[in-house]
Motif scaffolding. Structure first.
Motif, PDB file in Angstrom:
ATOM      1  N   HIS A  59       0.861  -1.177   0.000  1.00 43.10           N
ATOM      2  CA  HIS A  59       0.000   0.000   0.000  1.00 43.10           C
ATOM      3  C   HIS A  59       0.897   1.227   0.000  1.00 43.10           C
ATOM      4  O   HIS A  59       1.916   1.255   0.698  1.00 43.10           O
ATOM      5  N   PRO A  60       0.539   2.261  -0.757  1.00 44.14           N
ATOM      6  CA  PRO A  60       1.413   3.441  -0.835  1.00 44.14           C
ATOM      7  C   PRO A  60       1.519   4.239   0.470  1.00 44.14           C
ATOM      8  O   PRO A  60       2.467   4.974   0.664  1.00 44.14           O
ATOM      9  N   ILE A  61       0.537   4.080   1.371  1.00 41.62           N
ATOM     10  CA  ILE A  61       0.560   4.819   2.640  1.00 41.62           C
ATOM     11  C   ILE A  61       0.746   3.809   3.767  1.00 41.62           C
ATOM     12  O   ILE A  61      -0.049   2.885   3.910  1.00 41.62           O
ATOM     13  N   PRO A  62       1.772   3.966   4.594  1.00 40.90           N
ATOM     14  CA  PRO A  62       1.988   3.030   5.708  1.00 40.90           C
ATOM     15  C   PRO A  62       0.803   2.996   6.667  1.00 40.90           C
ATOM     16  O   PRO A  62       0.064   3.967   6.817  1.00 40.90           O
ATOM     17  N   ILE A  63       0.648   1.858   7.329  1.00 41.75           N
ATOM     18  CA  ILE A  63      -0.486   1.672   8.251  1.00 41.75           C
ATOM     19  C   ILE A  63      -0.494   2.734   9.349  1.00 41.75           C
ATOM     20  O   ILE A  63      -1.539   3.283   9.680  1.00 41.75           O
ATOM     21  N   LYS A  64       0.669   3.052   9.930  1.00 42.27           N
ATOM     22  CA  LYS A  64       0.717   4.047  11.011  1.00 42.27           C
ATOM     23  C   LYS A  64       0.217   5.401  10.538  1.00 42.27           C
ATOM     24  O   LYS A  64      -0.481   6.107  11.261  1.00 42.27           O
ATOM     25  N   VAL A  65       0.558   5.765   9.320  1.00 41.04           N
ATOM     26  CA  VAL A  65       0.114   7.055   8.768  1.00 41.04           C
ATOM     27  C   VAL A  65      -1.384   7.011   8.502  1.00 41.04           C
ATOM     28  O   VAL A  65      -2.102   7.979   8.799  1.00 41.04           O
ATOM     29  N   ARG A  66      -1.874   5.894   7.962  1.00 44.20           N
ATOM     30  CA  ARG A  66      -3.315   5.784   7.690  1.00 44.20           C
ATOM     31  C   ARG A  66      -4.133   5.894   8.963  1.00 44.20           C
ATOM     32  O   ARG A  66      -5.232   6.435   8.966  1.00 44.20           O
ATOM     33  N   LYS A  67      -3.604   5.382  10.067  1.00 43.54           N
ATOM     34  CA  LYS A  67      -4.306   5.470  11.350  1.00 43.54           C
ATOM     35  C   LYS A  67      -4.542   6.933  11.722  1.00 43.54           C
ATOM     36  O   LYS A  67      -5.643   7.311  12.137  1.00 43.54           O
ATOM     37  N   TYR A  68      -3.538   7.772  11.542  1.00 41.41           N
ATOM     38  CA  TYR A  68      -3.682   9.189  11.866  1.00 41.41           C
ATOM     39  C   TYR A  68      -4.573   9.908  10.859  1.00 41.41           C
ATOM     40  O   TYR A  68      -5.326  10.808  11.224  1.00 41.41           O
ATOM     41  N   ILE A  69      -4.513   9.496   9.611  1.00 41.81           N
ATOM     42  CA  ILE A  69      -5.402  10.086   8.602  1.00 41.81           C
ATOM     43  C   ILE A  69      -6.852   9.796   8.969  1.00 41.81           C
ATOM     44  O   ILE A  69      -7.704  10.688   8.936  1.00 41.81           O
ATOM     45  N   ILE A  70      -7.134   8.552   9.342  1.00 42.09           N
ATOM     46  CA  ILE A  70      -8.494   8.174   9.739  1.00 42.09           C
ATOM     47  C   ILE A  70      -8.931   8.959  10.977  1.00 42.09           C
ATOM     48  O   ILE A  70     -10.051   9.467  11.042  1.00 42.09           O
ATOM     49  N   ALA A  71      -8.046   9.077  11.956  1.00 39.87           N
ATOM     50  CA  ALA A  71      -8.382   9.780  13.202  1.00 39.87           C
ATOM     51  C   ALA A  71      -8.702  11.249  12.931  1.00 39.87           C
ATOM     52  O   ALA A  71      -9.697  11.785  13.432  1.00 39.87           O
ATOM     53  N   PHE A  72      -7.883  11.906  12.123  1.00 42.87           N
ATOM     54  CA  PHE A  72      -8.121  13.322  11.863  1.00 42.87           C
ATOM     55  C   PHE A  72      -9.282  13.539  10.899  1.00 42.87           C
ATOM     56  O   PHE A  72      -9.964  14.561  10.975  1.00 42.87           O
ATOM     57  N   PHE A  73      -9.537  12.578  10.025  1.00 38.62           N
ATOM     58  CA  PHE A  73     -10.737  12.628   9.184  1.00 38.62           C
ATOM     59  C   PHE A  73     -11.975  12.590  10.078  1.00 38.62           C
ATOM     60  O   PHE A  73     -12.909  13.377   9.913  1.00 38.62           O
ATOM     61  N   PHE A  74     -11.970  11.666  11.040  1.00 35.20           N
ATOM     62  CA  PHE A  74     -13.072  11.579  12.008  1.00 35.20           C
ATOM     63  C   PHE A  74     -13.208  12.895  12.780  1.00 35.20           C
ATOM     64  O   PHE A  74     -14.304  13.435  12.912  1.00 35.20           O
ATOM     65  N   LEU A  75     -12.072  13.404  13.285  1.00 35.24           N
ATOM     66  CA  LEU A  75     -12.099  14.635  14.077  1.00 35.24           C
ATOM     67  C   LEU A  75     -12.645  15.808  13.272  1.00 35.24           C
ATOM     68  O   LEU A  75     -13.448  16.595  13.776  1.00 35.24           O
TER      69      LEU A  75
END
Length: 102
Positions: A59-75
Motif C-alpha cells: 500500500h502506498p501509505i503506511p499503516i501508522k500514517v493511515r491510522k492518523y489520517i483516519i483519526a483526523f478525518f473523524f475529528l
C-alpha cells in the motif's frame, strides 16, 4: 453513560430544566465521547486497520500514517458537525433570551 443520561433526565424533570439546558448537556456529552473515540482511533493497533494491498503487494501509505489520517478525518467531520450544532444552540439560546426579556 446510561447512568449519566438517567441522572440528566431526573434533574431535568425535578428541576424543571428547559430543553436548551438538556441539549447543551447532551452536546457536551457527545463532544466528550467524540474526543475519546479520536484517542481510541489513534491508539489502534496496526493489526486492527485492514491492510488493503495494491497490485504490487504494498500500500502506498503506511499503516501508522493511515491510522492518523483516519483519526483526523473523524475529528474534522465530527468536529464540524458539532460546531454547526453549537451554532444552532447559541442561536436558540439568544432567541430564548430575547423572548424572556420581552
Amino acid at each position: 453513560m446510561v447512568f449519566s443520561n438517567i441522572l440528566t433526565i431526573f434533574f431535568a424533570v425535578t428541576q424543571n430544566w428547559d430543553l436548551l439546558t438538556v441539549m447543551w448537556i447532551y452536546w457536551f456529552q457527545s463532544v466528550i465521547i467524540g474526543f475519546f473515540n479520536f484517542l481510541r482511533i489513534i491508539k489502534l493497533k496496526e493489526s486492527c486497520i485492514e491492510e488493503s494491498k495494491k497490485s504490487n503487494g504494498k500500500h502506498p501509505i503506511p499503516i501508522k500514517v493511515r491510522k492518523y489520517i483516519i483519526a483526523f478525518f473523524f475529528l474534522f467531520h465530527f468536529g464540524g458537525f458539532h460546531f454547526v450544532y453549537m451554532i444552532f444552540l447559541i442561536i436558540f439560546q439568544m432567541e430564548a433570551s430575547d423572548t424572556d426579556s420581552s
